[in-house]
Design an enzyme around this catalytic site. Structure first.
Site, PDB file in Angstrom:
ATOM      1  N   LEU A   1       0.842  -1.201   0.000  1.00  9.74           N
ATOM      2  CA  LEU A   1       0.000   0.000   0.000  1.00  9.74           C
ATOM      3  C   LEU A   1       0.874   1.248   0.000  1.00  9.74           C
ATOM      4  O   LEU A   1       0.998   1.937   0.993  1.00  9.74           O
ATOM      5  CB  LEU A   1      -0.910  -0.036   1.238  1.00  9.74           C
ATOM      6  CG  LEU A   1      -2.225   0.720   1.062  1.00  9.74           C
ATOM      7  CD1 LEU A   1      -3.068   0.094  -0.026  1.00  9.74           C
ATOM      8  CD2 LEU A   1      -3.009   0.763   2.352  1.00  9.74           C
ATOM      9  N   HIS A   2       1.468   1.546  -1.150  1.00  9.06           N
ATOM     10  CA  HIS A   2       2.319   2.736  -1.232  1.00  9.06           C
ATOM     11  C   HIS A   2       1.495   3.933  -1.675  1.00  9.06           C
ATOM     12  O   HIS A   2       0.260   3.887  -1.675  1.00  9.06           O
ATOM     13  CB  HIS A   2       3.535   2.469  -2.124  1.00  9.06           C
ATOM     14  CG  HIS A   2       3.189   2.157  -3.534  1.00  9.06           C
ATOM     15  ND1 HIS A   2       3.343   3.062  -4.548  1.00  9.06           N
ATOM     16  CD2 HIS A   2       2.660   1.051  -4.091  1.00  9.06           C
ATOM     17  CE1 HIS A   2       2.927   2.516  -5.677  1.00  9.06           C
ATOM     18  NE2 HIS A   2       2.513   1.300  -5.427  1.00  9.06           N
ATOM     19  N   LEU A   3       2.176   5.003  -2.048  1.00  8.32           N
ATOM     20  CA  LEU A   3       1.506   6.288  -2.245  1.00  8.32           C
ATOM     21  C   LEU A   3       0.280   6.228  -3.155  1.00  8.32           C
ATOM     22  O   LEU A   3      -0.804   6.660  -2.783  1.00  8.32           O
ATOM     23  CB  LEU A   3       2.523   7.311  -2.790  1.00  8.32           C
ATOM     24  CG  LEU A   3       1.996   8.742  -2.953  1.00  8.32           C
ATOM     25  CD1 LEU A   3       1.512   9.299  -1.635  1.00  8.32           C
ATOM     26  CD2 LEU A   3       3.090   9.637  -3.534  1.00  8.32           C
TER      27      LEU A   3
END
Lengths: 569, 87
Positions: free
Chosen positions: B14-16
């Site tokens: 769950l990155h940017l």
């Protein structure tokens, strides 16, 4: 000269623009009550979001979705309900808007910097950028606007912030130099995407440069030259223009087919000596590998590479080339290539001695290990071909093929897959091979002419000896006749014929080679596109005329002079 | 209150970008949204909270929605994650 990390290749020349960190001191700001401070914060935040969304829009169109999302991330961070709540709490407790913003941001910068996740650590830079720009808005400080930078600007900054990307336009920004950052930093990725030369991580940068100084940035080597003299500037300008020319060629010719002006197609391959060069070959539009030298596998070590090691290397190249043909030359030791553990005796005349195929056919353990590795690699993509160096006798081809057959039987017995129809070709590089080309063509699946050795052996002239430099010439009628003869013999037997020497990329010789009927040109990686361009300029009528006229001369000088006049335009 | 467990399949966790997409998806519904990951409860409408949780690829998370339009919100959140979060 300053040194840093070469993060984006290319040469950039221009005038330095130092972007120093601003003094955003807010200790003099007086608290005007919770309501007023909250209103100031909100006004600044609204302005921030509007400006940043505009930036993101511009960046999306000019650079790409990913860069734009980084900026939109800042908007979302500022509007984060938790962040807003925390800032409001501080304001209610007596902090001015600046202090509330700064304290909360610093807290998050610390939190993200200490996360055990590189991707998330990068978000600390986003929060830092947001903090700086919000403080600028609150304090009515001037923000840095790179969009106003004049043509030929070398941006020098501590780090490249996401919001600076907006002003980074290739037309105006010649190069980027920063004090922090490495090859994988955001600044590096961005500079490469924009094709702006960049050197990052230069220590004490601002102590060594000044605004307005001329600087040369070599983004390939990681060097920065400040205030160069006229001569150096001239040299780098020339290098820069050569790079631009290459880029232009890349743009025009990379995805084109190799065809002459009549639309006849040729194979244009690359010569490589390592796995990494295969990648470069593919990127430069090579349609295959015409010569993969395997000596590097054997050098700088104390024992021969194992079958598995060799198999992995050959497979890697075959994979990189995505099914395109890969011609691998078997071990070409001896001559000027000495390998200590192979125990080759010192010889009076190493170039005429026990080397290459002669060595391999006697040291069958070394040779068979290589052949087995080649056979195994041929099963993976079916694009591997074997080439035998320094052949002078049909018997050598037969003996090599007999050993190959043994290896096939062994592999079959072990149930290891290989390409049953793997091609075995001959590297044509001796006068003997040239004279019996018709006989060799009956035994070989293909020819590849090695012009460097063919010239040296035909002329009996060491190419490294300055005294007789004039004799070593591929333009000599003896060498040209040999080449023509080899190609015609291959044609008569219906086998493909290529060339993997330097002559294949020589603009003077290309029309002759086309007229002779050469099928495949294998050149160094950096010459692929230029060669494609040269081939595209010739019609069959023109090359046939050049062949007729050039082959009528008696000396190398006459041929060369004629070709200088008629081959290059 | 409604909740469901789901596995994160997109390649980078769950990155940017996925976090932005997720917040944009669930915010309009009005209910509170939390994610439970490794025993930690995360406010799923806060990008700071969501990012600093460093939710990795392949991990199982539990989404809880509580309040206005909670069922619709949960459905939308699950659909987004199952579609690979924009990858």
């Amino acid at each position: 000269m300053l040194y840093g990390v070469g993060a984006s290749a290319g040469i950039g020349i221009g005038k330095i623009l130092c972007i120093q960190e601003q003094n955003l001191d807010y200790t003099a700001v007086e608290y005007q009550g919770a309501k007023a401070e909250s209103a100031r914060l909100k006004a600044a935040a609204d302005a921030f979001c509007e400006i940043t969304e505009r930036m993101a829009q511009d960046v999306r169109e000019r650079i790409g979705q990913k860069e734009s999302e980084i900026l939109m991330g800042q908007v979302m961070m500022l509007q984060d309900p938790l962040v807003t709540e925390q800032m409001e709490e501080m304001i209610a407790a007596g902090s001015c808007a600046e202090a509330a913003l700064d304290t909360i941001c610093q807290g998050y910068i610390e939190l993200f910097s200490n996360l055990d996740d590189e991707l998330m650590q990068q978000r600390a830079a986003d929060i830092q950028d947001m903090r700086t720009r919000m403080l600028q808005l609150l304090l009515h400080a001037q923000s840095i606007d790179l969009t106003l930078a004049p043509k030929g600007t070398v941006v020098a900054a501590k780090d490249l912030t996401p919001s600076m990307t907006v002003g980074l336009k290739k037309e105006n920004i010649s190069a980027i130099v920063t004090q922090v950052g490495g090859k994988t930093s955001h600044a590096a990725i961005l500079a490469r995407a924009l094709e702006i030369p960049a050197v990052l991580g230069v220590a004490n940068l601002f102590e060594q440069i000044e605004n307005g100084q001329t600087a040369i940035i070599d983004g390939g080597k990681g060097e920065v030259l400040v205030c160069p003299d006229e001569k150096t500037l001239g040299e780098y300008t020339k290098q820069q223009q050569e790079q631009w020319r290459q880029k232009e060629l890349l743009f025009i010719y990379r995805d084109k087919q190799t065809q002459d002006a009549d639309g006849r197609s040729y194979d244009l391959y690359a010569n490589i000596g390592s796995v990494s060069e295969a990648q470069a070959a593919l990127e430069n539009g090579a349609e295959g590998i015409g010569l993969f030298r395997t000596e590097f596998l054997f050098m700088n070590r104390s024992s021969a590479p194992t079958e598995q090691e060799q198999f992995e290397t050959y497979t890697a190249v075959s994979r990189i080339m995505q099914g395109k043909e890969v011609i691998i030359r078997t071990l070409d030791v001896g001559g000027d290539k000495e390998i200590a553990y192979l125990n080759m005796p010192k010889e009076q005349n190493p170039f005429l001695g026990w080397r290459a195929i002669r060595y391999c056919l006697e040291q069958t353990d070394v040779f068979k290990t290589q052949l087995r590795a080649l056979l195994r690699a041929s099963a993976v993509n079916g694009n591997v071909k074997i080439m035998l160096p320094l052949v002078t006798d049909v018997q050598e081809v037969r003996a090599a093929k007999a050993l190959l057959e043994q290896c096939k039987q062994e592999l079959k017995a072990q149930g290891i897959p290989y390409d049953e129809d793997i091609s075995v070709g001959v590297m044509m590089e001796t006068p003997a091979a040239a004279l019996i080309a018709d006989l060799l063509a009956k035994e070989a699946d293909f020819f590849s002419i090695g012009t460097n050795d063919l010239t040296q052996y035909t002329m009996a002239a060491d190419r490294g000896n300055a005294k007789i430099k004039g004799l070593y010439s591929t333009f000599h009628p003896a060498v040209l006749r040999s080449i023509s003869h080899i190609i015609k013999a291959a044609k008569r037997e219906g086998i493909p014929v290529g060339m993997c020497g330097e002559a294949a990329a020589d603009p003077l010789l290309i029309p002759l080679l086309l007229a002779f009927g050469l099928d495949e040109f294998s050149v160094s990686v950096s010459s692929v596109l230029q060669t494609r361009k040269w081939i595209s300029g010739w019609t069959q009528r023109q090359t046939e005329q050049i062949e007729r006229e050039a082959m009528a001369f008696s000396t190398a000088n006459e041929v060369e002079e004629y070709l200088m006049k008629h081959s290059v335009r | 209150m409604v909740s469901a467990k789901v596995r994160l399949t997109n390649s980078m966790g769950l990155h940017l970008r996925p976090a932005q997409l997720f917040i944009r998806e669930v915010t309009p519904y009005g209910c509170d949204v939390t994610i439970t990951y490794n025993g930690r409860v995360i406010n799923a409408k806060s990008i700071m909270n969501l990012l600093s949780a460093c939710i990795k690829q392949g991990s199982e998370i539990e989404i809880k929605c509580n309040g206005e339009n909670e069922e619709e919100c949960l459905k939308a959140a699950l659909a987004l994650i199952e579609s690979g979060l924009g990858e």
